[in-house]
Write an enzyme that holds these catalytic residues in place. Structure first.
Site, short mmCIF file in Angstrom:
data_model
loop_
_atom_site.label_atom_id
_atom_site.label_comp_id
_atom_site.label_asym_id
_atom_site.label_seq_id
_atom_site.Cartn_x
_atom_site.Cartn_y
_atom_site.Cartn_z
N SER A 41 1.38 -1.13 0.11
CA SER A 41 -0.08 0.15 0.11
C SER A 41 1.01 1.06 -0.55
CB SER A 41 -0.95 -0.14 1.13
OG SER A 41 -1.82 0.98 1.80
N LYS A 97 -1.20 -1.15 -4.69
CA LYS A 97 -2.40 -0.02 -3.35
C LYS A 97 -2.33 0.60 -3.72
CE LYS A 97 -4.85 -0.15 0.30
NZ LYS A 97 -5.48 -0.95 1.32
N LYS A 100 -3.10 5.49 -2.23
CA LYS A 100 -4.14 6.11 -1.79
C LYS A 100 -4.55 6.71 -2.89
CE LYS A 100 -3.63 3.50 2.41
NZ LYS A 100 -5.10 3.59 3.28
N ASP A 142 -6.93 2.92 -3.04
CA ASP A 142 -8.02 2.57 -1.57
C ASP A 142 -8.30 4.53 -1.12
OD1 ASP A 142 -8.76 3.27 1.10
OD2 ASP A 142 -7.00 2.17 1.74
N GLU A 188 -10.98 0.64 -2.99
CA GLU A 188 -11.25 0.73 -1.24
C GLU A 188 -12.24 1.54 -0.89
OE1 GLU A 188 -7.78 -1.28 0.53
OE2 GLU A 188 -8.38 -1.32 2.29
N ASP A 205 -13.41 -1.70 3.66
CA ASP A 205 -12.93 -1.91 4.83
C ASP A 205 -13.35 -1.03 6.00
OD1 ASP A 205 -10.97 -1.53 6.65
OD2 ASP A 205 -8.98 -0.34 5.32
N LYS A 262 -9.25 -7.17 8.10
CA LYS A 262 -8.72 -6.21 9.29
C LYS A 262 -8.99 -7.65 10.21
CE LYS A 262 -7.48 -2.61 7.40
NZ LYS A 262 -6.93 -1.20 7.35
N GLY A 307 -4.01 -4.24 6.39
CA GLY A 307 -3.05 -4.03 7.54
C GLY A 307 -3.24 -2.53 7.67
O1 OSB Z 1 -6.96 2.00 5.33
O2 OSB Z 1 -6.02 0.52 4.14
C1 OSB Z 1 -5.75 1.04 4.80
C2 OSB Z 1 -3.10 2.52 7.15
C3 OSB Z 1 -3.23 3.38 7.68
C4 OSB Z 1 -4.58 2.82 7.77
C5 OSB Z 1 -5.63 2.77 7.68
C6 OSB Z 1 -5.31 1.79 6.06
C7 OSB Z 1 -3.91 2.14 5.64
C8 OSB Z 1 -3.37 0.75 4.27
C9 OSB Z 1 -1.71 0.82 5.15
O3 OSB Z 1 -3.81 1.11 3.43
C10 OSB Z 1 -1.27 -0.62 5.42
C11 OSB Z 1 0.04 -1.34 5.55
O4 OSB Z 1 0.74 -1.48 4.85
O5 OSB Z 1 -0.20 -1.28 7.32
MG MG Z 2 -8.18 0.69 3.36
#
Ligand code: OSB
Ligand code: MG
Length: 374
Positions: A139, A165, A167, A192, A217, A242, A266, A294
């Site tokens: 991500s 992924k 953001k 995401d 997402e 999510d 999660k 994650g």
């Molecule tokens: O939305 O999945 C998410 C990180 C912090 C808070 C929310 C998210 C995330 C990530 C990274 O997308 C996940 C990771 O690399 O652990």
């Molecule tokens: Mg997410």
């Protein structure tokens, strides 16, 4: 019959600096504050869990401090009440306490590790996992410029991650992803949004259909499954939920409503591994693909994610990237290594990784020992 008879619970509060800041639509992380939960039984064996709530309530309402409060005042006393025969009983025992899923999950995870070690099995086997290896993605946070993003994507594609992924948020979405697609025509990619959009943005979100994304997402509100159903009916890109999914029941309702075609599981958000397995089984039955999300975990949380992902219906690559991607030095030994986008499930009992006590102590800012009075 194996009893889990808890002698004491140690809450190790850690602060670890991220190698690179991680930016989402709701804010930026430079470091991670969390608890390593150590549950010690009457024979002196330790099981480990990791809390995933952040310091501020941006992702969900839970924080490091609410986790501490819930664990100390309510959840740990419930664990001390009587021995357990199976980790599935933990979520049953926590039922009178509403939500606070991340606090519950951190403790439940430590019980699962302890249980697996007592049975001399890997956590993956104990959960019903079948895979020997899992495929993972990565991500990527919001970057200062498209140029920076292309560079970061290139690095991770070269490392072999199976899915990228990115953001997104209003103003950092279609044009940015289009540019990534142009430079990397054949990669598996997704966006995401962490709840940055509303149904007013539907035209902008429709544009994403041109880019061949695996999914988008959590585009809409963190507590919504109604508008997501309307959005999913209006766009081709599969919606993945999510933030909106906290339980098996949420999953059932989202599937029934057509709010999504994919689910991000999660462990912390749904209250633990027992609930995660139930969600896995339902999605398998319904033909809804799932993957393991994650929370910028350190090694213990990462190890729990890896064990869960060994279940057969985790068919899409998750967000569990290599330790070195996040941390200068992780708290487990060996660290999580990703080779060509693949993690090999460790074969030692329990989590399968040793806790590195000296690193743990280096990052520890507080230690609380709670002894079972019964
Ligand atoms: O939305 O999945 C998410 C990180 C912090 C808070 C929310 C998210 C995330 C990530 C990274 O997308 C996940 C990771 O690399 O652990
Ligand atoms: Mg997410």
């Amino acid at each position: 019959m194996i009893h889990i008879d808890i002698r004491e619970v140690i809450l190790h509060r850690l602060v670890m600096k991220l190698n690179d800041p991680f930016t989402t639509s709701f804010g930026s992380f430079q470091e991670k504050e969390f608890f390593v939960i150590e549950i010690i039984d009457q024979e002196g064996r330790s099981g480990f869990g990791e809390s995933v709530a952040f310091s501020s309530p941006w992702y969900s309402e839970e924080t490091v401090e609410t986790n501490a409060h819930m664990m100390k005042e309510f959840l740990i006393p419930l664990l001390f009440k009587a021995p357990l025969e199976h980790p599935n009983e933990v979520s049953e025992r926590f039922k009178p306490i509403r939500r606070n899923n991340m606090a519950k999950s951190a403790l439940e995870g430590a019980v699962w590790d302890l249980f697996a070690k007592k049975n001399n099995q890997t956590l993956a086997q104990t959960l019903g996992g079948e895979k020997k290896q899992i495929e993972v993605g990565i991500s990527i946070g919001i970057q200062p410029s498209i140029h920076d993003l292309l560079k970061v994507v290139g690095t991770h594609v070269e490392e072999g991650y199976k899915r990228i992924k990115i953001k997104i948020k209003p103003g950092w979405d279609y044009e940015v992803l289009k540019e990534v697609r142009k430079h990397f025509p054949s990669i598996s990619m997704m966006g995401d949004a962490n709840s940055a959009y509303t149904l007013n943005d539907i035209e902008q979100l429709k544009k994403l259909d041109d880019l061949g994304l695996m999914m988008i997402e959590q585009p809409l509100a963190h507590d919504d499954i109604i508008d997501h159903a309307k959005l999913q009916a209006a766009i081709q890109t599969p919606v993945c939920l999510d933030e909106s999914i906290h339980s098996l029941e949420d999953t059932r309702k989202a599937i029934e409503l057509g709010s999504c075609q994919i689910i991000n599981v999660k462990i912390g958000r749904v209250g633990g591994l027992s609930e995660s397995i139930k969600i896995h089984d339902l999605c398998q039955q319904k033909g809804i693909p799932i993957w393991c999300g994650g929370m910028l975990e350190a090694g213990i949380g990462r190890a729990h994610n890896i064990a869960l992902t060994s279940l057969p219906h985790f068919t899409l690559p998750g967000d569990t990237a290599a330790s070195a991607r996040y941390w200068e030095k992780d708290i487990i030994q060996p660290e999580v290594i990703v080779e060509n986008g693949v993690i090999t499930i460790p074969d030692h009992p329990g989590l399968g990784y040793e806790v590195n006590r000296s690193v743990l102590e280096k990052y520890r800012v507080e230690k609380t020992v709670l002894v079972n009075p019964n």
